[in-house]
Design a protein around this motif. Structure first.
Motif, PDB file in Angstrom:
ATOM      1  N   PRO A 197       0.812  -1.223   0.000  1.00  0.00           N
ATOM      2  CA  PRO A 197       0.000   0.000   0.000  1.00  0.00           C
ATOM      3  C   PRO A 197       0.844   1.271   0.000  1.00  0.00           C
ATOM      4  O   PRO A 197       0.314   2.370  -0.101  1.00  0.00           O
ATOM      5  CB  PRO A 197      -0.792  -0.127   1.313  1.00  0.00           C
ATOM      6  N   VAL A 198       2.170   1.128   0.111  1.00  0.00           N
ATOM      7  CA  VAL A 198       3.076   2.280   0.177  1.00  0.00           C
ATOM      8  C   VAL A 198       3.149   2.956  -1.191  1.00  0.00           C
ATOM      9  O   VAL A 198       3.142   2.291  -2.237  1.00  0.00           O
ATOM     10  CB  VAL A 198       4.481   1.825   0.637  1.00  0.00           C
ATOM     11  N   SER A 199       3.230   4.286  -1.194  1.00  0.00           N
ATOM     12  CA  SER A 199       3.249   5.045  -2.440  1.00  0.00           C
ATOM     13  C   SER A 199       4.604   4.944  -3.132  1.00  0.00           C
ATOM     14  O   SER A 199       5.611   4.558  -2.525  1.00  0.00           O
ATOM     15  CB  SER A 199       2.934   6.520  -2.170  1.00  0.00           C
ATOM     16  N   THR A 200       4.643   5.333  -4.416  1.00  0.00           N
ATOM     17  CA  THR A 200       5.903   5.307  -5.171  1.00  0.00           C
ATOM     18  C   THR A 200       6.943   6.224  -4.552  1.00  0.00           C
ATOM     19  O   THR A 200       8.123   5.890  -4.499  1.00  0.00           O
ATOM     20  CB  THR A 200       5.653   5.729  -6.631  1.00  0.00           C
ATOM     21  N   GLU A 204      10.672   5.189  -3.327  1.00  0.00           N
ATOM     22  CA  GLU A 204      11.860   5.898  -3.810  1.00  0.00           C
ATOM     23  C   GLU A 204      12.704   6.445  -2.668  1.00  0.00           C
ATOM     24  O   GLU A 204      13.932   6.502  -2.749  1.00  0.00           O
ATOM     25  CB  GLU A 204      11.442   7.048  -4.729  1.00  0.00           C
ATOM     26  N   SER A 205      12.033   6.858  -1.582  1.00  0.00           N
ATOM     27  CA  SER A 205      12.749   7.491  -0.476  1.00  0.00           C
ATOM     28  C   SER A 205      13.758   6.550   0.174  1.00  0.00           C
ATOM     29  O   SER A 205      14.720   7.006   0.797  1.00  0.00           O
ATOM     30  CB  SER A 205      11.757   8.002   0.574  1.00  0.00           C
ATOM     31  N   TYR A 206      13.547   5.236   0.018  1.00  0.00           N
ATOM     32  CA  TYR A 206      14.503   4.278   0.594  1.00  0.00           C
ATOM     33  C   TYR A 206      15.882   4.403  -0.057  1.00  0.00           C
ATOM     34  O   TYR A 206      16.893   4.033   0.541  1.00  0.00           O
ATOM     35  CB  TYR A 206      13.987   2.847   0.414  1.00  0.00           C
ATOM     36  N   PHE A 207      15.925   4.938  -1.275  1.00  0.00           N
ATOM     37  CA  PHE A 207      17.183   4.953  -2.031  1.00  0.00           C
ATOM     38  C   PHE A 207      17.839   6.333  -2.069  1.00  0.00           C
ATOM     39  O   PHE A 207      18.838   6.516  -2.769  1.00  0.00           O
ATOM     40  CB  PHE A 207      16.918   4.478  -3.471  1.00  0.00           C
ATOM     41  N   ILE A 208      17.332   7.289  -1.302  1.00  0.00           N
ATOM     42  CA  ILE A 208      17.811   8.656  -1.418  1.00  0.00           C
ATOM     43  C   ILE A 208      19.287   8.786  -1.037  1.00  0.00           C
ATOM     44  O   ILE A 208      20.012   9.612  -1.559  1.00  0.00           O
ATOM     45  CB  ILE A 208      16.943   9.612  -0.578  1.00  0.00           C
ATOM     46  N   PHE A 209      19.765   7.906  -0.138  1.00  0.00           N
ATOM     47  CA  PHE A 209      21.151   8.015   0.309  1.00  0.00           C
ATOM     48  C   PHE A 209      22.114   7.148  -0.501  1.00  0.00           C
ATOM     49  O   PHE A 209      23.309   7.157  -0.242  1.00  0.00           O
ATOM     50  CB  PHE A 209      21.258   7.655   1.795  1.00  0.00           C
ATOM     51  N   VAL A 210      21.603   6.386  -1.459  1.00  0.00           N
ATOM     52  CA  VAL A 210      22.488   5.568  -2.297  1.00  0.00           C
ATOM     53  C   VAL A 210      22.226   5.831  -3.774  1.00  0.00           C
ATOM     54  O   VAL A 210      22.646   5.053  -4.631  1.00  0.00           O
ATOM     55  CB  VAL A 210      22.301   4.057  -1.985  1.00  0.00           C
ATOM     56  N   GLU A 211      21.550   6.936  -4.094  1.00  0.00           N
ATOM     57  CA  GLU A 211      21.149   7.203  -5.473  1.00  0.00           C
ATOM     58  C   GLU A 211      22.341   7.395  -6.400  1.00  0.00           C
ATOM     59  O   GLU A 211      22.233   7.205  -7.613  1.00  0.00           O
ATOM     60  CB  GLU A 211      20.249   8.437  -5.530  1.00  0.00           C
ATOM     61  N   HIS A 212      23.509   7.765  -5.835  1.00  0.00           N
ATOM     62  CA  HIS A 212      24.713   7.958  -6.641  1.00  0.00           C
ATOM     63  C   HIS A 212      25.437   6.641  -6.892  1.00  0.00           C
ATOM     64  O   HIS A 212      26.424   6.605  -7.621  1.00  0.00           O
ATOM     65  CB  HIS A 212      25.654   8.929  -5.925  1.00  0.00           C
ATOM     66  N   GLU A 213      24.955   5.538  -6.285  1.00  0.00           N
ATOM     67  CA  GLU A 213      25.630   4.252  -6.411  1.00  0.00           C
ATOM     68  C   GLU A 213      24.777   3.210  -7.150  1.00  0.00           C
ATOM     69  O   GLU A 213      25.173   2.062  -7.268  1.00  0.00           O
ATOM     70  CB  GLU A 213      26.012   3.714  -5.029  1.00  0.00           C
ATOM     71  N   CYS A 214      23.616   3.639  -7.638  1.00  0.00           N
ATOM     72  CA  CYS A 214      22.763   2.705  -8.376  1.00  0.00           C
ATOM     73  C   CYS A 214      21.755   3.479  -9.206  1.00  0.00           C
ATOM     74  O   CYS A 214      21.490   4.660  -8.952  1.00  0.00           O
ATOM     75  CB  CYS A 214      22.043   1.747  -7.424  1.00  0.00           C
TER      76      CYS A 214
END
Length: 660
Positions: A197-200, A204-214
């Motif tokens: 039920p979690v929104s997109t 996305e917020s789970y990856f905010i601190f690794v966005e430069h690595e993937c």
């Protein structure tokens, strides 16, 4: 502390600034949904990332506040002054903890316990027993395809944060995951089918601190939980076994959904191979400030070398080398401008701090104050912005304490109850302009003058202009406050403003109308390290004057400066009376003067004045170098530069030159 934890701290501090902005927007408009949703998402992001990187107390605090604001979303709690204040104060403490951790200081585990207890009590005040984070409201589930493609090497079984994020996704709902590796056991991709039920945006917020690595591709497949179907499980298995391409898998999913009367919708958020996708944050690369500083330093050295090469070419009359050095100059100029642009950040990064300051101080003093900003997209050097934060905060404090009246006083004066403080930023030529203004009672000219006379700063019979009287407020220990408060009244603050602006080779002008308004106009050079200048000669010494303050140049007979040895004199230049400062009479009065002198007209705090030199040598790109210990106390010298022939030229500060 590892690199990932440092990156978490840096990104979290940015998120906290965004959180402050959203909270103040919500306070101004309690019924607005956009800032409320932003507050909730930011807390959710901080909660998950803090737990991942070992900040359990921050995660617990964010979890509690996330629960509180979820109650607000459901209409169980109102947006109140207490709620906003508790949240701001709590995350101020989080900001302190992150700052101290980043500085290598140890923090006690119970650092946030007081705030956690305060928030828990706040919830109980509203008779809400559920502080576990369970909302009791289940949103409609959706099924997603999530593709994670690492851009760095990640070994199977390592402790990289992305591996933990993949595991954390299991808590969001039903999930089916396939991991792919190359021959060297490096993970190349995760394919994840997730029903939740979690929104997109929350995924996305789970990856905010690794966005430069993937690279992340998130595709909304359909509403409902498809993982409950064995038929869909078979489609997934064939996709995981590479029997279906990604596009074919999406097609099969849509057909399956249609057969089950589900509404399919595509909302692709990344990956170039599928229509409608976008790469999340792939256009932004974070670079350490020290790397940018190193780049500018090396470009500075390149400018000096280019000037030396040009000098050799001209001295030896080598035509081919002349052409090369001219092309080099063009390339280096572009390289210089680009490197300087890299280090620029918008003034907007300061605005949230100032809004917060206005909010807190106005409540403390029982005043009603609005803060408005304009032109905050204007960019400045990051170092300059950091150095200007305190001066502007002093100006705002001064405006609230001395300028803006209390609501009842403003009403009697025919003014609205709410006072207004404005920050305006804009760029003109090679200057950054910052104007801080308020619609308060203005500066009491007579009171300032009387205080200055009492303290012996000026004499009773001195004839001062309005601008000179206003400038007295920058004198240390001079204050017009009747009482000392925790905001102002000790005569410190405004002198810091002037000192800091002077250190940046800038200027500040004051305009004030009694009973109506006050404004401070700050002008700062665009660059601190490289300037365009005019190279001049006096006797056998070279000087550099910043080109951005020069208005015109006139040549006159030297004897017009007067026979007496007066350093500063008023003479007629270009049919206008001009106050002229003679560098020769100041420093080289014993040597034989030339027959003519060049008068360089410069802008000094809005007033045109002249500087007399022996001759003009031409334009120069001056790379500012720090002064040696012998020149540290010479305020009219703002730096030095190395010329093409290897000699040193001093860079003059025209504003301070007339104060020598």
């Amino acid at each position: 502390m590892g690199d990932n934890q440092k990156r978490f701290i840096e990104d979290s501090l940015d998120l906290l600034n965004e959180l402050d902005e959203s909270l103040m927007q919500l306070e101004a408009n309690p019924l607005a949904t956009a800032p409320l949703e932003q507050v909730f998402r930011t807390m959710h992001t901080i909660k998950g990332a803090a737990s991942m990187f070992g900040f359990e107390n921050i995660s617990q605090l964010a979890h509690l506040l996330e629960t509180v604001f979820d109650k607000v979303r459901q209409g169980h709690l109102p947006v109140s002054d207490d709620l906003i204040s508790i949240t701001l104060n709590s995350f101020d403490k989080v900001r302190d903890q992150l700052g101290k951790t980043n500085a290598g200081k140890s923090i006690a585990d119970d650092f946030l316990d007081e705030h956690i207890a305060h928030i828990t009590q706040f919830l109980r005040t509203f008779d809400i027993s559920d502080v576990t984070g369970e909302t009791g409201v289940v949103d409609q589930e959706s099924t997603y395809l999530l593709l994670i493609n690492p851009t760095i090497q990640i070994e199977e079984g390592s402790n990289h944060p992305i591996i933990y994020i993949v595991k954390d996704l299991e808590t969001l709902g039903s999930i089916k995951t396939q991991e792919y590796k190359d021959d060297g056991k490096q993970i190349t991709q995760w394919r994840i089918i997730l029903s939740t039920p979690v929104s997109t945006s929350e995924i996305e917020s789970y990856f905010i601190f690794v966005e430069h690595e993937c690279k992340i591709a998130l595709h909304h497949l359909t509403s409902g939980n498809l993982l409950e179907s064995m038929e869909f499980q078979e489609i997934i298995n064939r996709y995981f076994a590479n029997e279906y391409s990604e596009a074919e898998f999406v097609k099969q999913t849509k057909e399956f959904s249609d057969r089950n009367k589900s509404v399919a919708r595509s909302e692709l958020l990344a990956d170039d191979e599928m229509p409608g996708k976008r790469i999340v944050h792939d256009s932004v690369i974070k670079v350490g400030k020290h790397k940018i500083d190193d780049l500018i330093n090396w470009i500075s050295e390149l400018i000096i070398l280019q000037a030396q090469l040009l000098n050799i070419a001209q001295r030896n009359r080598i035509t081919a080398l002349d052409e090369i050095t001219e092309r080099m100059e063009t390339v280096i100029n572009h390289l210089r401008d680009t490197s300087l642009e890299i280090g620029l950040v918008p003034v907007e990064v300061l605005v949230t701090k100032f809004k917060r300051l206005v909010r807190d101080l106005s409540k403390l003093q029982g005043k009603k104050v609005n803060f408005l900003s304009k032109g905050t997209e204007t960019e400045m050097d990051k170092d300059v912005i950091e150095m200007m934060t305190d001066p502007i905060m002093h100006l705002i404090r001064n405006a609230i304490d001395h300028g803006i009246e209390r609501p009842d006083v403003r009403k009697r004066a025919g003014k609205p109850e709410y006072g207004t403080i404005k920050l305006k930023a804009f760029r003109s030529n090679t200057f950054i302009n910052l104007i801080v203004s308020d619609d308060g009672k203005g500066i009491d000219r007579e009171r300032v003058l009387q205080k200055a006379i009492e303290q012996g700063i000026v004499k009773p019979d001195d004839k001062l202009t309005d601008q000179e009287i206003f400038n007295l407020i920058f004198r240390s220990s001079l204050s017009t406050a009747d009482t000392v408060s925790n905001v102002s009244g000790r005569g410190v603050g405004m002198d810091v403003v002037y000192q800091r602006i002077s250190e940046l080779r800038g200027s500040i002008d004051i305009a004030s109308v009694a009973g109506q308004s006050t404004s401070f106009h700050i002008k700062l050079p665009l660059s601190r390290s490289i300037i365009d200048g005019l190279l001049v000669l006096v006797d056998k010494t070279c000087y550099v004057l910043p080109l951005n303050v020069i208005e015109r140049i006139d040549r006159i007979p030297f004897n017009l400066l007067g026979r007496e040895n007066r350093i500063c004199t008023d003479i007629l230049v270009n049919e206008s009376l001009l106050t002229v400062f003679s560098l020769r009479k100041k420093f080289y009065s014993e040597s034989i003067p030339p027959k003519t002198t060049d008068i360089i007209s410069v802008d000094v705090n809005g007033i045109r004045k002249g500087i007399a030199v022996d001759s003009i040598q031409g334009k120069i790109q001056a790379v500012l170098k720090p002064l040696g210990e012998h020149y540290q106390n010479q305020e009219f010298i703002s730096g030095s530069t190395i010329l093409g022939d290897g000699t040193i030229a001093l860079v003059l500060d025209p504003q301070r030159l007339f104060n020598t």
